[in-house]
Design a protein around this motif. Structure first.
Motif, PDB file in Angstrom:
ATOM      1  N   HIS A  18      41.045  11.390  45.190  1.00 43.05           N
ATOM      2  CA  HIS A  18      40.693  12.205  44.211  1.00 43.05           C
ATOM      3  C   HIS A  18      41.676  13.244  43.797  1.00 43.05           C
ATOM      4  O   HIS A  18      42.319  14.031  44.531  1.00 43.05           O
ATOM      5  CB  HIS A  18      39.206  13.243  44.346  1.00 43.05           C
ATOM      6  CG  HIS A  18      38.226  12.211  44.329  1.00 43.05           C
ATOM      7  ND1 HIS A  18      37.554  11.677  43.629  1.00 43.05           N
ATOM      8  CD2 HIS A  18      37.721  11.623  45.555  1.00 43.05           C
ATOM      9  CE1 HIS A  18      36.404  10.979  43.964  1.00 43.05           C
ATOM     10  NE2 HIS A  18      36.399  10.838  45.360  1.00 43.05           N
ATOM     11  N   ARG A  19      42.008  13.452  42.469  1.00 44.28           N
ATOM     12  CA  ARG A  19      42.864  14.570  42.134  1.00 44.28           C
ATOM     13  C   ARG A  19      42.084  15.904  42.356  1.00 44.28           C
ATOM     14  O   ARG A  19      41.002  15.987  42.107  1.00 44.28           O
ATOM     15  CB  ARG A  19      43.352  14.594  40.653  1.00 44.28           C
ATOM     16  CG  ARG A  19      44.019  15.699  40.197  1.00 44.28           C
ATOM     17  CD  ARG A  19      44.647  15.145  38.616  1.00 44.28           C
ATOM     18  NE  ARG A  19      45.370  16.412  38.156  1.00 44.28           N
ATOM     19  CZ  ARG A  19      44.784  17.482  37.210  1.00 44.28           C
ATOM     20  NH1 ARG A  19      43.681  17.150  36.879  1.00 44.28           N
ATOM     21  NH2 ARG A  19      45.483  18.412  36.832  1.00 44.28           N
ATOM     22  N   VAL A  20      42.850  16.901  42.688  1.00 39.94           N
ATOM     23  CA  VAL A  20      42.202  18.109  43.467  1.00 39.94           C
ATOM     24  C   VAL A  20      42.510  19.443  42.411  1.00 39.94           C
ATOM     25  O   VAL A  20      43.518  19.492  42.018  1.00 39.94           O
ATOM     26  CB  VAL A  20      42.530  18.616  44.849  1.00 39.94           C
ATOM     27  CG1 VAL A  20      42.190  19.802  45.179  1.00 39.94           C
ATOM     28  CG2 VAL A  20      42.245  17.582  45.833  1.00 39.94           C
ATOM     29  N   LEU A  21      41.404  20.081  42.234  1.00 41.15           N
ATOM     30  CA  LEU A  21      41.540  21.222  41.223  1.00 41.15           C
ATOM     31  C   LEU A  21      41.372  22.569  42.243  1.00 41.15           C
ATOM     32  O   LEU A  21      40.391  22.393  43.048  1.00 41.15           O
ATOM     33  CB  LEU A  21      40.563  21.345  40.082  1.00 41.15           C
ATOM     34  CG  LEU A  21      40.498  19.971  39.412  1.00 41.15           C
ATOM     35  CD1 LEU A  21      39.461  20.208  38.215  1.00 41.15           C
ATOM     36  CD2 LEU A  21      41.740  19.823  38.696  1.00 41.15           C
ATOM     37  N   ARG A  22      41.840  23.768  41.837  1.00 37.46           N
ATOM     38  CA  ARG A  22      41.582  24.954  42.252  1.00 37.46           C
ATOM     39  C   ARG A  22      41.130  25.998  41.801  1.00 37.46           C
ATOM     40  O   ARG A  22      41.270  26.209  40.607  1.00 37.46           O
ATOM     41  CB  ARG A  22      43.059  25.247  43.275  1.00 37.46           C
ATOM     42  CG  ARG A  22      42.838  26.735  43.896  1.00 37.46           C
ATOM     43  CD  ARG A  22      44.235  27.150  44.456  1.00 37.46           C
ATOM     44  NE  ARG A  22      44.195  28.139  45.249  1.00 37.46           N
ATOM     45  CZ  ARG A  22      43.892  29.637  44.943  1.00 37.46           C
ATOM     46  NH1 ARG A  22      43.751  29.868  43.758  1.00 37.46           N
ATOM     47  NH2 ARG A  22      43.645  30.564  45.784  1.00 37.46           N
ATOM     48  N   GLY A  23      39.985  26.712  42.290  1.00 37.97           N
ATOM     49  CA  GLY A  23      39.238  27.836  41.538  1.00 37.97           C
ATOM     50  C   GLY A  23      39.210  29.078  42.515  1.00 37.97           C
ATOM     51  O   GLY A  23      39.476  28.841  43.719  1.00 37.97           O
ATOM     52  N   ASN A  24      38.635  30.099  41.668  1.00 37.81           N
ATOM     53  CA  ASN A  24      38.861  31.479  42.434  1.00 37.81           C
ATOM     54  C   ASN A  24      37.291  32.028  42.338  1.00 37.81           C
ATOM     55  O   ASN A  24      36.494  32.035  41.459  1.00 37.81           O
ATOM     56  CB  ASN A  24      39.593  32.398  41.601  1.00 37.81           C
ATOM     57  CG  ASN A  24      39.620  33.751  42.171  1.00 37.81           C
ATOM     58  OD1 ASN A  24      38.809  34.074  43.196  1.00 37.81           O
ATOM     59  ND2 ASN A  24      40.653  34.431  41.735  1.00 37.81           N
ATOM     60  N   LEU A  25      36.700  31.961  43.468  1.00 41.10           N
ATOM     61  CA  LEU A  25      35.246  32.379  43.657  1.00 41.10           C
ATOM     62  C   LEU A  25      35.153  33.811  43.160  1.00 41.10           C
ATOM     63  O   LEU A  25      33.865  34.104  43.023  1.00 41.10           O
ATOM     64  CB  LEU A  25      34.774  32.263  45.304  1.00 41.10           C
ATOM     65  CG  LEU A  25      34.918  30.854  45.729  1.00 41.10           C
ATOM     66  CD1 LEU A  25      34.558  30.932  47.440  1.00 41.10           C
ATOM     67  CD2 LEU A  25      33.619  30.214  45.316  1.00 41.10           C
ATOM     68  N   ALA A  26      36.234  34.487  43.223  1.00 34.24           N
ATOM     69  CA  ALA A  26      36.003  35.925  42.601  1.00 34.24           C
ATOM     70  C   ALA A  26      35.312  36.027  41.283  1.00 34.24           C
ATOM     71  O   ALA A  26      34.720  37.011  40.984  1.00 34.24           O
ATOM     72  CB  ALA A  26      37.233  36.649  42.574  1.00 34.24           C
ATOM     73  N   ILE A  27      35.629  35.036  40.580  1.00 33.68           N
ATOM     74  CA  ILE A  27      34.872  35.039  39.219  1.00 33.68           C
ATOM     75  C   ILE A  27      33.447  35.033  39.346  1.00 33.68           C
ATOM     76  O   ILE A  27      32.589  35.585  38.266  1.00 33.68           O
ATOM     77  CB  ILE A  27      35.156  33.691  38.430  1.00 33.68           C
ATOM     78  CG1 ILE A  27      36.750  33.625  38.161  1.00 33.68           C
ATOM     79  CG2 ILE A  27      34.577  33.548  37.084  1.00 33.68           C
ATOM     80  CD1 ILE A  27      37.251  32.339  37.745  1.00 33.68           C
ATOM     81  N   ALA A  28      32.780  34.514  40.254  1.00 36.40           N
ATOM     82  CA  ALA A  28      31.463  34.414  40.592  1.00 36.40           C
ATOM     83  C   ALA A  28      30.934  35.617  41.488  1.00 36.40           C
ATOM     84  O   ALA A  28      29.877  35.814  41.993  1.00 36.40           O
ATOM     85  CB  ALA A  28      30.894  33.343  41.332  1.00 36.40           C
ATOM     86  N   GLY A  29      31.950  36.475  42.038  1.00 36.36           N
ATOM     87  CA  GLY A  29      31.584  37.857  42.498  1.00 36.36           C
ATOM     88  C   GLY A  29      31.901  37.676  43.907  1.00 36.36           C
ATOM     89  O   GLY A  29      31.535  38.641  44.689  1.00 36.36           O
ATOM     90  N   GLN A  30      32.415  36.613  44.515  1.00 35.98           N
ATOM     91  CA  GLN A  30      32.838  36.657  46.018  1.00 35.98           C
ATOM     92  C   GLN A  30      33.985  36.231  46.131  1.00 35.98           C
ATOM     93  O   GLN A  30      34.764  35.182  45.795  1.00 35.98           O
ATOM     94  CB  GLN A  30      31.827  35.272  46.414  1.00 35.98           C
ATOM     95  CG  GLN A  30      32.351  34.811  47.913  1.00 35.98           C
ATOM     96  CD  GLN A  30      31.997  35.950  48.810  1.00 35.98           C
ATOM     97  OE1 GLN A  30      31.007  36.547  49.183  1.00 35.98           O
ATOM     98  NE2 GLN A  30      32.809  36.308  49.576  1.00 35.98           N
ATOM     99  N   PRO A  31      34.659  37.186  46.793  1.00 40.05           N
ATOM    100  CA  PRO A  31      36.368  36.940  46.885  1.00 40.05           C
ATOM    101  C   PRO A  31      36.352  35.630  47.717  1.00 40.05           C
ATOM    102  O   PRO A  31      35.824  35.369  48.933  1.00 40.05           O
ATOM    103  CB  PRO A  31      36.821  38.132  48.001  1.00 40.05           C
ATOM    104  CG  PRO A  31      35.788  39.131  47.480  1.00 40.05           C
ATOM    105  CD  PRO A  31      34.574  38.594  47.218  1.00 40.05           C
ATOM    106  N   GLY A  32      37.355  34.662  47.315  1.00 44.38           N
ATOM    107  CA  GLY A  32      37.410  33.278  48.209  1.00 44.38           C
ATOM    108  C   GLY A  32      38.042  32.503  47.124  1.00 44.38           C
ATOM    109  O   GLY A  32      38.273  32.475  45.840  1.00 44.38           O
ATOM    110  N   VAL A  33      38.267  31.036  47.760  1.00 45.11           N
ATOM    111  CA  VAL A  33      38.680  30.004  46.960  1.00 45.11           C
ATOM    112  C   VAL A  33      37.919  28.704  46.904  1.00 45.11           C
ATOM    113  O   VAL A  33      36.888  28.666  47.859  1.00 45.11           O
ATOM    114  CB  VAL A  33      40.336  29.638  47.499  1.00 45.11           C
ATOM    115  CG1 VAL A  33      41.114  30.655  47.224  1.00 45.11           C
ATOM    116  CG2 VAL A  33      39.876  29.225  48.970  1.00 45.11           C
TER     117      VAL A  33
END
Length: 285
Positions: free
Chosen positions: A18-33
């Protein structure tokens, strides 16, 4: 099993399809990836806790590897200081699980199945994953090179019947920096304890970190590859019920570069010798 454990381990050492995508959990209020496959519905998810004086960035390779094999892999990026709260990290792991199961990820093409969840972690993050598993039922737990926490994971383990994988470093499995043996011995559910040949407990940590100044050692590429492969195989079996990878959940299976350890076997008690890093780790609480 159609393929040998040796060939499966070799396959799982490489990135998945699978090709991998990266996101930021901070958008949902939790610092993290969060790392995900490019698309997929009802995917399995793994939430990962980091070790002492590290953060989510120090585990990017293992998170990306899991995502390449079809998992949503997320990690909170909190409790990074010298005096972390293990309970706080456990709470953040559970919050991250909630985010993964309640929010459509990516551009809406990615979702997580609520019954295909795992908690995992390294060192203190492994203990935090156990603490979290004591509060919420998941399908699997993976404790990678677990270290003592407060409260201690081994006091919570007798109440957890979830299947578990415990990995430990062959060079320090019986040192004060590892509680892998008592954790596995106390586990109520099915558990596999493996020591990784030639590995130390901090060998999977990537990049520069404060631990190096405390004598914690360097990144071990071989340890990291073996750990990623064994963890991926275990999760493919437990979360997706793929019998191809059943050997990674089998305490009788011979997996190259690892040795199964009986946590209940009698052992000689020796006075531990503490390194500077181990002393600092104990003083952090």
């Amino acid at each position: 099993m159609s393929a040998s454990a040796k060939s499966l381990l070799s396959t799982l050492t490489s990135r998945g399809p699978h090709r991998v995508l990266r996101g930021n959990l901070a958008i949902a209020g939790q610092p993290g990836v969060v790392f995900t496959p490019e698309s997929g519905l009802s995917l399995p998810a793994v939430v990962f806790g980091h070790g002492w004086l590290t953060g989510a960035a120090n585990y990017r390779a293992i998170l990306e590897h899991l995502a390449s094999w079809g998992f949503v892999a997320a990690a909170p990026d909190t409790e990074r200081g010298p005096i972390p709260s293990h309970l706080g990290l456990a709470t953040d792991l559970l919050t991250t699980l909630d985010i993964c199961t309640s929010v459509r990820l990516g551009d809406g093409k990615i979702s997580v199945h609520p019954d295909r969840l795992a908690l995992a972690g390294h060192a203190m993050g492994a203990g935090a994953a156990v603490i979290a598993a004591g509060q919420r039922k998941v399908a699997a737990v993976a404790a990678l090179y677990p270290a003592p926490t407060a409260p201690s994971a081994e006091t919570i383990a007798p109440d957890i019947d979830t299947p578990a994988l415990v990995l430990a470093g062959a060079t320090d499995i019986e040192s004060v920096s590892s509680n892998a043996i008592p954790l596995a011995a106390a586990w109520a559910g099915p558990v596999v304890l493996r020591e990784v040949d030639g590995a130390s407990h901090n060998g999977i940590v990537e990049g520069r970190r404060a631990l190096a100044a405390l004598g914690a050692g360097k990144h071990e590429a071989k340890t990291a590859r073996t750990t990623r492969a064994v963890l991926t195989g275990f999760l493919l079996h437990k979360l997706l019920r793929d019998k191809t990878y059943a050997a990674f959940s089998d305490p009788e299976a011979l997996i190259p570069h690892t040795t199964v350890v009986d946590p209940d076997a009698p052992r000689e008690q020796e006075k531990p010798k503490l390194s500077a890093g181990q002393i600092a780790q104990l003083l952090r609480r």
